[in-house]
Each structure stands twice: as structure tokens, then as C-alpha cells.
Scaffold this motif. Structure first.
Motif, PDB file in Angstrom:
ATOM      1  N   TYR A   1      -1.429  67.127  63.673  1.00 15.37           N
ATOM      2  CA  TYR A   1      -2.842  66.891  63.404  1.00 15.37           C
ATOM      3  C   TYR A   1      -3.669  68.073  63.888  1.00 15.37           C
ATOM      4  N   ILE A   2      -4.689  68.412  63.139  1.00 17.33           N
ATOM      5  CA  ILE A   2      -5.782  69.203  63.695  1.00 17.33           C
ATOM      6  C   ILE A   2      -6.917  68.197  63.861  1.00 17.33           C
ATOM      7  N   TYR A   3      -7.733  68.415  64.872  1.00 16.29           N
ATOM      8  CA  TYR A   3      -8.786  67.445  65.160  1.00 16.29           C
ATOM      9  C   TYR A   3     -10.006  68.148  65.717  1.00 16.29           C
ATOM     10  N   ILE A   4     -11.139  67.487  65.541  1.00 14.48           N
ATOM     11  CA  ILE A   4     -12.387  67.995  66.106  1.00 14.48           C
ATOM     12  C   ILE A   4     -12.981  66.897  66.969  1.00 14.48           C
ATOM     13  N   LEU A   5     -13.249  67.255  68.217  1.00 11.12           N
ATOM     14  CA  LEU A   5     -13.870  66.348  69.187  1.00 11.12           C
ATOM     15  C   LEU A   5     -15.281  66.819  69.482  1.00 11.12           C
TER      16      LEU A   5
ATOM     17  N   THR B   1     -23.355  67.745  71.007  1.00 11.89           N
ATOM     18  CA  THR B   1     -23.863  69.117  71.077  1.00 11.89           C
ATOM     19  C   THR B   1     -22.745  70.154  71.129  1.00 11.89           C
ATOM     20  N   VAL B   2     -21.517  69.721  71.382  1.00 15.22           N
ATOM     21  CA  VAL B   2     -20.376  70.622  71.520  1.00 15.22           C
ATOM     22  C   VAL B   2     -19.270  70.155  70.585  1.00 15.22           C
ATOM     23  N   LEU B   3     -18.571  71.110  69.953  1.00 13.34           N
ATOM     24  CA  LEU B   3     -17.419  70.778  69.120  1.00 13.34           C
ATOM     25  C   LEU B   3     -16.182  71.470  69.676  1.00 13.34           C
ATOM     26  N   TYR B   4     -15.080  70.756  69.712  1.00 17.73           N
ATOM     27  CA  TYR B   4     -13.792  71.282  70.178  1.00 17.73           C
ATOM     28  C   TYR B   4     -12.761  71.042  69.082  1.00 17.73           C
ATOM     29  N   THR B   5     -12.023  72.073  68.709  1.00 16.39           N
ATOM     30  CA  THR B   5     -10.987  71.957  67.685  1.00 16.39           C
ATOM     31  C   THR B   5      -9.631  72.170  68.328  1.00 16.39           C
ATOM     32  N   GLY B   6      -8.671  71.290  68.015  1.00 16.14           N
ATOM     33  CA  GLY B   6      -7.339  71.398  68.583  1.00 16.14           C
ATOM     34  C   GLY B   6      -6.267  71.001  67.595  1.00 16.14           C
ATOM     35  N   VAL B   7      -5.009  71.142  68.017  1.00 13.89           N
ATOM     36  CA  VAL B   7      -3.850  70.770  67.212  1.00 13.89           C
ATOM     37  C   VAL B   7      -2.868  70.020  68.109  1.00 13.89           C
ATOM     38  N   THR B   8      -2.179  69.034  67.549  1.00 10.79           N
ATOM     39  CA  THR B   8      -1.222  68.235  68.323  1.00 10.79           C
ATOM     40  C   THR B   8      -0.225  67.572  67.386  1.00 10.79           C
ATOM     41  N   ASN B   9       0.867  67.081  67.970  1.00  6.18           N
ATOM     42  CA  ASN B   9       1.818  66.297  67.179  1.00  6.18           C
ATOM     43  C   ASN B   9       1.692  64.801  67.476  1.00  6.18           C
ATOM     44  N   ASN B  10       0.785  64.448  68.389  1.00 10.51           N
ATOM     45  CA  ASN B  10       0.574  63.043  68.739  1.00 10.51           C
ATOM     46  C   ASN B  10      -0.901  62.859  69.085  1.00 10.51           C
ATOM     47  N   LEU B  11      -1.694  62.513  68.095  1.00 10.84           N
ATOM     48  CA  LEU B  11      -3.145  62.457  68.294  1.00 10.84           C
ATOM     49  C   LEU B  11      -3.551  61.359  69.269  1.00 10.84           C
ATOM     50  N   LYS B  12      -2.897  60.228  69.206  1.00 19.07           N
ATOM     51  CA  LYS B  12      -3.219  59.137  70.131  1.00 19.07           C
ATOM     52  C   LYS B  12      -3.020  59.589  71.580  1.00 19.07           C
ATOM     53  N   LEU B  13      -1.883  60.188  71.868  1.00 19.81           N
ATOM     54  CA  LEU B  13      -1.605  60.678  73.223  1.00 19.81           C
ATOM     55  C   LEU B  13      -2.572  61.791  73.605  1.00 19.81           C
ATOM     56  N   ARG B  14      -2.837  62.696  72.672  1.00 17.77           N
ATOM     57  CA  ARG B  14      -3.725  63.829  72.974  1.00 17.77           C
ATOM     58  C   ARG B  14      -5.138  63.361  73.282  1.00 17.77           C
TER      59      ARG B  14
ATOM     60  N   TYR C   1     -17.785  58.018  65.817  1.00 18.67           N
ATOM     61  CA  TYR C   1     -16.592  58.276  66.611  1.00 18.67           C
ATOM     62  C   TYR C   1     -15.414  57.580  65.936  1.00 18.67           C
ATOM     63  N   LEU C   2     -14.314  58.293  65.781  1.00 17.41           N
ATOM     64  CA  LEU C   2     -13.149  57.762  65.086  1.00 17.41           C
ATOM     65  C   LEU C   2     -12.004  57.391  66.040  1.00 17.41           C
ATOM     66  N   ASN C   3     -12.272  57.412  67.327  1.00 18.69           N
ATOM     67  CA  ASN C   3     -11.234  57.124  68.318  1.00 18.69           C
ATOM     68  C   ASN C   3     -10.544  55.791  68.074  1.00 18.69           C
ATOM     69  N   ASP C   4     -11.281  54.813  67.580  1.00 16.71           N
ATOM     70  CA  ASP C   4     -10.690  53.485  67.385  1.00 16.71           C
ATOM     71  C   ASP C   4      -9.571  53.501  66.349  1.00 16.71           C
ATOM     72  N   LEU C   5      -9.518  54.505  65.490  1.00 19.82           N
ATOM     73  CA  LEU C   5      -8.422  54.614  64.536  1.00 19.82           C
ATOM     74  C   LEU C   5      -7.089  54.866  65.247  1.00 19.82           C
ATOM     75  N   PHE C   6      -7.175  55.366  66.469  1.00 13.71           N
ATOM     76  CA  PHE C   6      -5.990  55.645  67.266  1.00 13.71           C
ATOM     77  C   PHE C   6      -5.948  54.778  68.518  1.00 13.71           C
ATOM     78  N   GLU C   7      -6.714  53.679  68.510  1.00 15.94           N
ATOM     79  CA  GLU C   7      -6.718  52.671  69.573  1.00 15.94           C
ATOM     80  C   GLU C   7      -7.093  53.222  70.940  1.00 15.94           C
ATOM     81  N   ILE C   8      -7.935  54.237  70.955  1.00 12.28           N
ATOM     82  CA  ILE C   8      -8.400  54.812  72.217  1.00 12.28           C
ATOM     83  C   ILE C   8      -9.917  54.731  72.235  1.00 12.28           C
ATOM     84  N   PRO C   9     -10.516  53.815  72.997  1.00  9.73           N
ATOM     85  CA  PRO C   9     -11.975  53.809  73.086  1.00  9.73           C
ATOM     86  C   PRO C   9     -12.449  55.086  73.775  1.00  9.73           C
ATOM     87  N   PRO C  10     -13.511  55.703  73.293  1.00 10.60           N
ATOM     88  CA  PRO C  10     -13.973  56.948  73.901  1.00 10.60           C
ATOM     89  C   PRO C  10     -14.429  56.746  75.331  1.00 10.60           C
TER      90      PRO C  10
END
Length: 119
Positions: free
Chosen positions: A12-16, A22-35, A97-106
Motif C-alpha cells: 500500500y501507499i498511503y497518505i495520512l 494541515t500536514v500530509l504524510y505519504t508512506g508505503v507498507t505491506n500491512n496498512l492495518k499494522l502500519r 478519515y478512512l482508518n475505520d476501513l482498517f479497524e483502527i480508530p484514529p
């Protein structure tokens, strides 16, 4: 007879963003829920994500090849904020916020996702 079967991987690539978006962070991972969980735990207090509290998922893309995911991450990191926001709005026009798609409340902010607070 043994046949070669190519493995299937997901990257996954993701933007937080932070709470005030006010801030954007872009990252890459193989396990978005864990990340996402790792970002929230602030395992490295000196990291960009910990410093700016970027715990809220706004956007993600899935890949099966890590090389493509890394190339896409680098591409997006080179973009202006405006271009990143336009990309996010292609799948998330209200910047929810899309965190709930990965069962992680922000973080511990249940106000961001009131439907999770009821559970």
C-alpha cells in the motif's frame, strides 16, 4: 510434478494527516492495518509522523509489486500539497478519515468517527 506459482503480495501507499488536516504524510507498507497502529503508537518519537501527529488516513492505493508501490510513493512525495489533495479527493471528496476501513480508530479521538464510539 511441482509447478512454480508466483506468490501474491499486497503493498500500500498511503497518505495520512493530522487532526486539523494541515500536514500530509505519504508512506508505503505491506500491512496498512499494522502500519496505522504503529503510527498511532508513535514508536519513534523523533519521526515526522510522531512530531506532527499524522495518524489519520485520508488515502491509499494497493499494489502487488513493491517496486511499483515505492515508485508511486516517490512520485506522490514530489507533488505539491494541492496536487495531493486533488488526488485524495478522487476517492475521498470530503477528506474523511478512512482508518475505520482498517479497524483502527484514529488515535483516541472517537469524535472523528462517531459510529465507532457506539460500538
Amino acid at each position: 510434478m511441482i509447478e512454480f506459482q508466483e506468490g501474491h503480495h499486497t503493498y500500500y501507499i498511503y497518505i495520512l494527516t493530522n487532526k486539523s488536516k494541515t500536514v500530509l504524510y505519504t508512506g508505503v507498507t505491506n500491512n496498512l492495518k499494522l502500519r496505522l497502529s504503529q503510527h498511532q503508537e508513535s514508536l519513534n518519537p523523533n519521526s515526522f509522523s510522531s512530531k506532527y501527529k499524522t495518524f489519520y488516513l485520508l488515502y491509499f492505493e494497493k499494489f502487488t509489486w513493491i517496486q511499483l508501490a515505492i515508485a508511486r510513493e516517490k512520485e506522490i512525495k514530489g507533488w505539491s500539497r494541492e496536487k495531493k489533495i486533488n488526488l485524495i479527493k478522487t476517492i475521498n471528496p470530503d477528506l474523511n478519515y478512512l482508518n475505520d476501513l482498517f479497524e483502527i480508530p484514529p488515535a483516541s479521538d472517537t469524535r472523528a468517527l462517531p459510529e465507532l464510539a457506539k460500538q
